[in-house]
Scaffold this active site. Structure first.
Site, PDB file in Angstrom:
ATOM      1  N   LEU A 168       0.807  -1.126  -0.020  1.00 19.24           N
ATOM      2  CA  LEU A 168      -0.103   0.064   0.181  1.00 19.24           C
ATOM      3  C   LEU A 168       0.835   1.370   0.024  1.00 19.24           C
ATOM      4  O   LEU A 168       1.872   1.452   0.681  1.00 19.24           O
ATOM      5  CB  LEU A 168      -1.078   0.081   1.382  1.00 19.24           C
ATOM      6  CG  LEU A 168      -1.776  -1.251   1.254  1.00 19.24           C
ATOM      7  CD1 LEU A 168      -2.398  -1.462   2.617  1.00 19.24           C
ATOM      8  CD2 LEU A 168      -3.070  -0.976   0.060  1.00 19.24           C
ATOM      9  N   HIS A 190       0.894 -11.171   9.711  1.00 22.67           N
ATOM     10  CA  HIS A 190       2.144 -11.440   8.872  1.00 22.67           C
ATOM     11  C   HIS A 190       2.734 -12.897   9.252  1.00 22.67           C
ATOM     12  O   HIS A 190       2.871 -13.131  10.422  1.00 22.67           O
ATOM     13  CB  HIS A 190       3.223 -10.319   8.914  1.00 22.67           C
ATOM     14  CG  HIS A 190       4.263 -10.842   7.893  1.00 22.67           C
ATOM     15  ND1 HIS A 190       4.571 -10.885   6.597  1.00 22.67           N
ATOM     16  CD2 HIS A 190       5.690 -11.501   8.401  1.00 22.67           C
ATOM     17  CE1 HIS A 190       5.784 -11.172   6.013  1.00 22.67           C
ATOM     18  NE2 HIS A 190       6.443 -11.510   7.204  1.00 22.67           N
ATOM     19  N   GLN A 242      -2.230 -20.954  14.371  1.00 22.03           N
ATOM     20  CA  GLN A 242      -1.874 -19.848  15.272  1.00 22.03           C
ATOM     21  C   GLN A 242      -2.350 -18.407  14.758  1.00 22.03           C
ATOM     22  O   GLN A 242      -2.964 -17.655  15.862  1.00 22.03           O
ATOM     23  CB  GLN A 242      -0.424 -19.618  15.629  1.00 22.03           C
ATOM     24  CG  GLN A 242       0.163 -20.792  16.425  1.00 22.03           C
ATOM     25  CD  GLN A 242      -0.642 -21.021  17.754  1.00 22.03           C
ATOM     26  OE1 GLN A 242      -0.764 -20.231  18.785  1.00 22.03           O
ATOM     27  NE2 GLN A 242      -0.921 -22.406  17.863  1.00 22.03           N
TER      28      GLN A 242
HETATM   29  N1  NHR Z   1       1.663  -2.109   2.809  1.00 22.02           N
HETATM   30  C1  NHR Z   1       2.526  -1.199   3.498  1.00 22.02           C
HETATM   31  N2  NHR Z   1       2.551  -0.007   3.141  1.00 22.02           N
HETATM   32  N3  NHR Z   1       2.910  -1.645   4.674  1.00 22.02           N
HETATM   33  C2  NHR Z   1       2.730  -3.012   5.131  1.00 22.02           C
HETATM   34  O1  NHR Z   1       3.394  -3.322   6.290  1.00 22.02           O
HETATM   35  C3  NHR Z   1       1.961  -3.764   4.359  1.00 22.02           C
HETATM   36  C4  NHR Z   1       1.470  -3.349   3.163  1.00 22.02           C
HETATM   37  C5  NHR Z   1       0.598  -4.075   2.422  1.00 22.02           C
HETATM   38  C6  NHR Z   1       0.690  -5.468   2.684  1.00 22.02           C
HETATM   39  C7  NHR Z   1       1.050  -7.415   3.849  1.00 22.02           C
HETATM   40  C8  NHR Z   1       2.345  -7.874   3.635  1.00 22.02           C
HETATM   41  C9  NHR Z   1       2.625  -9.486   4.344  1.00 22.02           C
HETATM   42  O2  NHR Z   1       2.113  -9.678   5.437  1.00 22.02           O
HETATM   43  C10 NHR Z   1       1.070  -5.917   3.777  1.00 22.02           C
HETATM   44  C11 NHR Z   1       1.886  -5.217   4.605  1.00 22.02           C
HETATM   45  C12 NHR Z   1       2.326  -8.281  -0.238  1.00 22.02           C
HETATM   46  C13 NHR Z   1       3.754  -7.890  -0.472  1.00 22.02           C
HETATM   47  C14 NHR Z   1       4.127  -7.917  -1.821  1.00 22.02           C
HETATM   48  O3  NHR Z   1       5.487  -7.792  -2.179  1.00 22.02           O
HETATM   49  C15 NHR Z   1       4.908  -7.791   0.850  1.00 22.02           C
HETATM   50  C16 NHR Z   1       4.288  -7.858   1.759  1.00 22.02           C
HETATM   51  C17 NHR Z   1       2.679  -7.961   2.259  1.00 22.02           C
HETATM   52  C18 NHR Z   1       2.038  -8.116   1.266  1.00 22.02           C
HETATM   53  N4  NHR Z   1       3.308  -7.962  -2.540  1.00 22.02           N
HETATM   54  C19 NHR Z   1       3.625  -7.718  -4.217  1.00 22.02           C
HETATM   55  C20 NHR Z   1       3.288  -6.239  -4.693  1.00 22.02           C
HETATM   56  O4  NHR Z   1       3.994  -5.910  -5.870  1.00 22.02           O
HETATM   57  C21 NHR Z   1       2.471  -8.458  -4.949  1.00 22.02           C
HETATM   58  C22 NHR Z   1       2.666  -9.860  -4.617  1.00 22.02           C
HETATM   59  C23 NHR Z   1       1.554 -10.522  -5.452  1.00 22.02           C
HETATM   60  O5  NHR Z   1       0.592 -10.063  -5.827  1.00 22.02           O
HETATM   61  O6  NHR Z   1       1.349 -11.938  -5.056  1.00 22.02           O
HETATM   62  O7  NHR Z   1       2.345  -5.262  -4.216  1.00 22.02           O
HETATM   63  O8  NHR Z   1       3.477 -10.453   3.903  1.00 22.02           O
HETATM   64  C1  GAR Z   2      -1.828 -16.113   5.944  1.00 25.18           C
HETATM   65  O1  GAR Z   2      -0.785 -16.922   6.227  1.00 25.18           O
HETATM   66  C2  GAR Z   2      -1.234 -14.609   5.772  1.00 25.18           C
HETATM   67  O2  GAR Z   2      -0.426 -14.467   6.940  1.00 25.18           O
HETATM   68  C3  GAR Z   2      -0.413 -14.649   4.815  1.00 25.18           C
HETATM   69  O3  GAR Z   2      -1.059 -15.183   3.814  1.00 25.18           O
HETATM   70  C4  GAR Z   2      -2.150 -16.335   4.348  1.00 25.18           C
HETATM   71  C5  GAR Z   2      -3.419 -15.787   3.747  1.00 25.18           C
HETATM   72  O4  GAR Z   2      -4.394 -16.962   4.230  1.00 25.18           O
HETATM   73  N1  GAR Z   2      -0.146 -13.082   4.511  1.00 25.18           N
HETATM   74  C6  GAR Z   2       0.728 -12.766   3.782  1.00 25.18           C
HETATM   75  O5  GAR Z   2       1.352 -13.487   3.281  1.00 25.18           O
HETATM   76  C7  GAR Z   2       0.612 -11.092   3.106  1.00 25.18           C
HETATM   77  N2  GAR Z   2       1.593 -10.999   2.368  1.00 25.18           N
HETATM   78  P1  GAR Z   2      -5.840 -16.692   4.251  1.00 25.18           P
HETATM   79  O6  GAR Z   2      -6.220 -15.941   2.731  1.00 25.18           O
HETATM   80  O7  GAR Z   2      -6.515 -18.235   4.432  1.00 25.18           O
HETATM   81  O8  GAR Z   2      -6.238 -15.924   5.355  1.00 25.18           O
END
Ligand code: NHR
Ligand code: GAR
Length: 197
Positions: free
Chosen positions: A86, A102, A166
């Site tokens: 985001l 996460h 968990q």
């Molecule tokens: N946005 C911000 N600004 N800060 C965080 O802490 C965020 C966030 C958006 C999502 C979840 C996060 C996770 O729990 C989250 C935390 C997606 C990516 C990523 O690289 C990284 C971390 C998380 C979620 N996404 C790619 C992108 O280009 C696309 C990957 C895909 O579509 O499969 O955005 O891990």
């Molecule tokens: C969960 O393990 C969550 O922690 C992880 O993806 C899975 C979603 O499962 N999140 C990420 O990796 C965010 N980047 P769910 O759709 O069954 O809740």
């Protein structure tokens, strides 16, 4: 009073939130094919789709996403397997009321493929983290964590399943704390206050 949940996929954390009785106003996905949309429908919760592919920039996608969220005027926005990073403007709009779960013990293994990376690193302890979302991906103030052991012979799938169990316990609890007004952000830390209810 309620929560908007953002998803991209399966929706098992969403299901745990709904089963815990958390008031969810709407579920919004960036993918039309997210299985979690059917979970929401099963619980009678409103759904929306804002496809990131329909927008030329992250800023435009995030603006459309914010408009869809704000229609429900939620107290909290919860990312549950939401896969799009985001923008700073979006994060600022929901500062202090945007949370994520996460699948690692942050600050270890921010980003994607956490279970494979934990196995490759040979760590003996893994788990999940609920944190406030800030501009810096997976670095916001930590609300709660749950550890699991990494066991001999673990596969990525086995480890992910152990962590997920968990997650399903931790995330509804942390969201409940937020809605009960028990979370105080103090700089980089979160204080969980006693429940005087
Ligand atoms: N946005 C911000 N600004 N800060 C965080 O802490 C965020 C966030 C958006 C999502 C979840 C996060 C996770 O729990 C989250 C935390 C997606 C990516 C990523 O690289 C990284 C971390 C998380 C979620 N996404 C790619 C992108 O280009 C696309 C990957 C895909 O579509 O499969 O955005 O891990
Ligand atoms: C969960 O393990 C969550 O922690 C992880 O993806 C899975 C979603 O499962 N999140 C990420 O990796 C965010 N980047 P769910 O759709 O069954 O809740």
């Amino acid at each position: 009073m309620s929560v908007v949940v953002l998803i991209s996929g399966r929706g098992s954390n969403l299901q745990a939130i709904l089963e815990a009785g958390i008031p969810v106003a709407a579920v919004i996905s960036n993918r039309v094919d997210a299985a979690g949309l059917a979970v929401a429908a099963r619980f009678g919760v409103a759904t929306g789709v804002v496809e990131h592919r329909a927008y030329a920039t992250r800023e435009a996608f995030d603006a459309a996403l914010a408009a869809a969220i704000d229609r429900h005027a939620p107290r909290l926005v919860a990312l549950a397997g939401f896969m799009r990073v985001l923008t700073p403007a979006f994060v600022a709009r929901y500062a202090g009321r945007l949370v994520n779960i996460h699948p690692s013990l942050l600050p270890e293994f921010p980003g994607l493929d956490t279970h494979a990376r934990a196995l490759a690193a040979g760590t003996k302890r893994h788990g999940c983290t609920v944190h406030f979302v800030t501009e810096q991906m997976d670095h916001g103030p930590i609300i709660a964590q749950a550890p699991v052991p990494v066991l001999p012979g673990d596969t990525e799938e086995a480890l992910a399943a152990r962590v997920l169990e968990q997650e399903h316990r931790l995330y509804p609890q942390a969201i409940r704390w937020f809605l009960d007004g028990r979370l105080v952000i103090e700089g980089d830390r979160v204080r969980v206050m006693e429940n005087h209810g």
